[in-house]
Design a protein around this motif. Structure first.
Motif, PDB file in Angstrom:
ATOM      1  N   ASP A 258      82.750  23.629 -30.889  1.00 60.20           N
ATOM      2  CA  ASP A 258      83.591  23.084 -32.057  1.00 60.20           C
ATOM      3  C   ASP A 258      84.285  22.144 -30.287  1.00 60.20           C
ATOM      4  OD1 ASP A 258      83.055  24.705 -34.242  1.00 60.20           O
ATOM      5  OD2 ASP A 258      85.122  26.521 -33.159  1.00 60.20           O
TER       6      ASP A 258
ATOM      7  N   GLY B 127      86.681  17.072 -36.266  1.00 62.93           N
ATOM      8  CA  GLY B 127      86.640  18.275 -36.178  1.00 62.93           C
ATOM      9  C   GLY B 127      84.962  17.896 -36.401  1.00 62.93           C
TER      10      GLY B 127
ATOM     11  N   ASP C 212      87.003  19.088 -30.552  1.00 67.68           N
ATOM     12  CA  ASP C 212      87.857  18.248 -31.788  1.00 67.68           C
ATOM     13  C   ASP C 212      87.783  17.222 -30.802  1.00 67.68           C
ATOM     14  OD1 ASP C 212      88.945  20.505 -33.119  1.00 67.68           O
ATOM     15  OD2 ASP C 212      89.799  21.880 -31.329  1.00 67.68           O
TER      16      ASP C 212
ATOM     17  N   ASN D 108      81.020  19.923 -34.801  1.00 62.37           N
ATOM     18  CA  ASN D 108      80.441  21.387 -34.448  1.00 62.37           C
ATOM     19  C   ASN D 108      78.637  20.818 -34.006  1.00 62.37           C
ATOM     20  OD1 ASN D 108      81.621  21.296 -37.500  1.00 62.37           O
ATOM     21  ND2 ASN D 108      82.628  23.476 -36.122  1.00 62.37           N
TER      22      ASN D 108
ATOM     23  N   TYR E 185      91.287  11.920 -35.772  1.00 64.28           N
ATOM     24  CA  TYR E 185      91.111  13.125 -35.278  1.00 64.28           C
ATOM     25  C   TYR E 185      89.838  13.551 -36.330  1.00 64.28           C
ATOM     26  CZ  TYR E 185      90.234  17.795 -35.474  1.00 64.28           C
ATOM     27  OH  TYR E 185      89.570  19.930 -35.644  1.00 64.28           O
TER      28      TYR E 185
END
Length: 377
Positions: free
Chosen positions: A90, A75, A92, A77, A73
């Motif tokens: 954002d 995250g 994911d 930006n 995973y």
């Protein structure tokens, strides 16, 4: 790249400064947890204007000596521009990946990776979310920092299904190994080298008393050719098997013929007026027995003789009884009775004068004449 998190920088510095202390990469049956920093360059077709760094992590399992599976995973930006309006986004990113080891360095473990996942984009000021299937393939490596801690680095190409475009992605960080690797199988015992057997007869050279035995010849435990009849000629060269024990044979294993009769003069002592043997010269008897055994198909005539004292009839009878006594002595020594004949000649065949004691002593004798053979070469 606008920024990297402190974790990514720390991992990068540790990775290049650490000294490998154990085997690199997860081993079979080990789990590994990864904490990673990433840089992702977005495809321009998504109206994303720049890439950005981010953090993420993963959980993996080495289910094979060369294969692992890992869930990741991140995250991220990235920035966007839509209709002249700029903003932040954002992203994911989830994926399931396979890792395949491709060799083993002294302190590092290179690998290839490939997998599939899904990304979710959330734009500032917008309620809607965009979702997209992503696929990736890349190259990387593990490097050991300690028995449990690994530095890792990889570069991937990420394929966006909706826009049919590849984007680069770089990840680096730390992986913690959990559990114990599967025990390596015990090496198969190495069979000791077979003892050398130069002639191939099944008896090792170290105990082979007859080296150089011809191929295919049956041998005994000492490596010598079998000699079933014990005549000194091995079976594979014996043209006359089952020769009687002790028989004299030729090079083909066949009994040798007795060319002409052979006489043995025995010094036999009898009591007065008696046919009972009181003494036989030991060496003379041994030589006779040995000769009869060497020629087992020969026959022998035992002849008794006396001196001239006494009547002719008396001496004849006495010589016959004394010859018969010697015959019985030979039979008792193992010579077949049907090979022996006894005869008495009384005083009729003197070999010396009966006028002197010395001459009469020579005439008191037993002679054994051996002749003939029925088999052999």
């Amino acid at each position: 790249m606008r920024r990297l998190t402190w974790l990514a920088w720390t991992a990068l510095l540790l990775g290049f400064s650490g000294q490998a202390a154990a085997a690199a990469g997860p081993e079979k049956d080990q789990f590994f947890i990864s904490l990673l920093g990433a840089y992702y360059k977005d495809p321009s077709d998504l109206d994303l204007t720049s890439g950005d760094g981010g953090v993420g992590g993963g959980l993996g399992w080495a289910f094979h000596d060369e294969w692992s599976v890992e869930a990741l995973y991140f995250g991220l930006n990235p920035s966007y521009e839509v209709g002249g309006v700029r903003g932040a986004d954002d992203m994911d990113y989830w994926s399931i990946n396979m890792i395949r080891n491709i060799g083993q360095g002294e302190h590092w473990q290179p690998y290839v990776t490939f997998g599939a996942g899904r990304a979710e984009f959330r734009y500032d000021g917008l309620q809607d979310k965009e979702r997209e299937n992503l696929y990736n393939v890349g190259l990387g490596f593990f490097s050991s920092l300690s028995e449990r801690l690994q530095f890792r680095f990889d570069v991937r190409g990420v394929y966006h299904e909706d826009v049919s475009s590849f984007s680069p992605m770089v990840t680096t960080g730390l992986s913690l190994l959990l559990g114990s690797p599967a025990a390596a199988p015990a090496p198969a015992p190495v069979a000791p080298a077979a003892p050398r057997d130069s002639d191939g007869d099944g008896v090792p050279d170290g105990t082979d008393r007859c080296p150089g035995t011809p191929a295919g010849v049956a041998v005994d435990a000492s490596g010598c050719p079998l000699d079933s009849d014990g005549d000194g000629v091995p079976d594979f060269r014996d043209d006359c098997p089952n020769t009687p024990a002790g028989a004299r044979v030729d090079e083909r294993g066949c009994e040798v013929k007795l060319a002409e009769p052979v006489s043995f003069n025995l010094t036999v002592e009898f009591g007065f007026d008696s046919a009972e043997i009181t003494g036989v010269a030991f060496q003379e008897m041994l030589e006779l027995l040995k000769f009869l055994r060497e020629y087992p198909t020969s026959s022998a005539v035992i002849e008794g003789h006396t001196d001239s004292r006494g009547t002719d009839a008396y001496n004849q009878n006495l010589s016959e009884r004394r010859a018969a006594a010697v015959l019985e002595a030979l039979v008792n020594s193992g010579i077949a009775r049907d090979r022996l004949t006894s005869r008495g000649y009384g005083e009729s065949r003197p070999i010396a004068s009966n006028d002197t004691e010395a001459g009469r002593q020579q005439n008191r004798r037993v002679t054994v004449v051996v002749s003939g053979t029925t088999t052999g070469s």
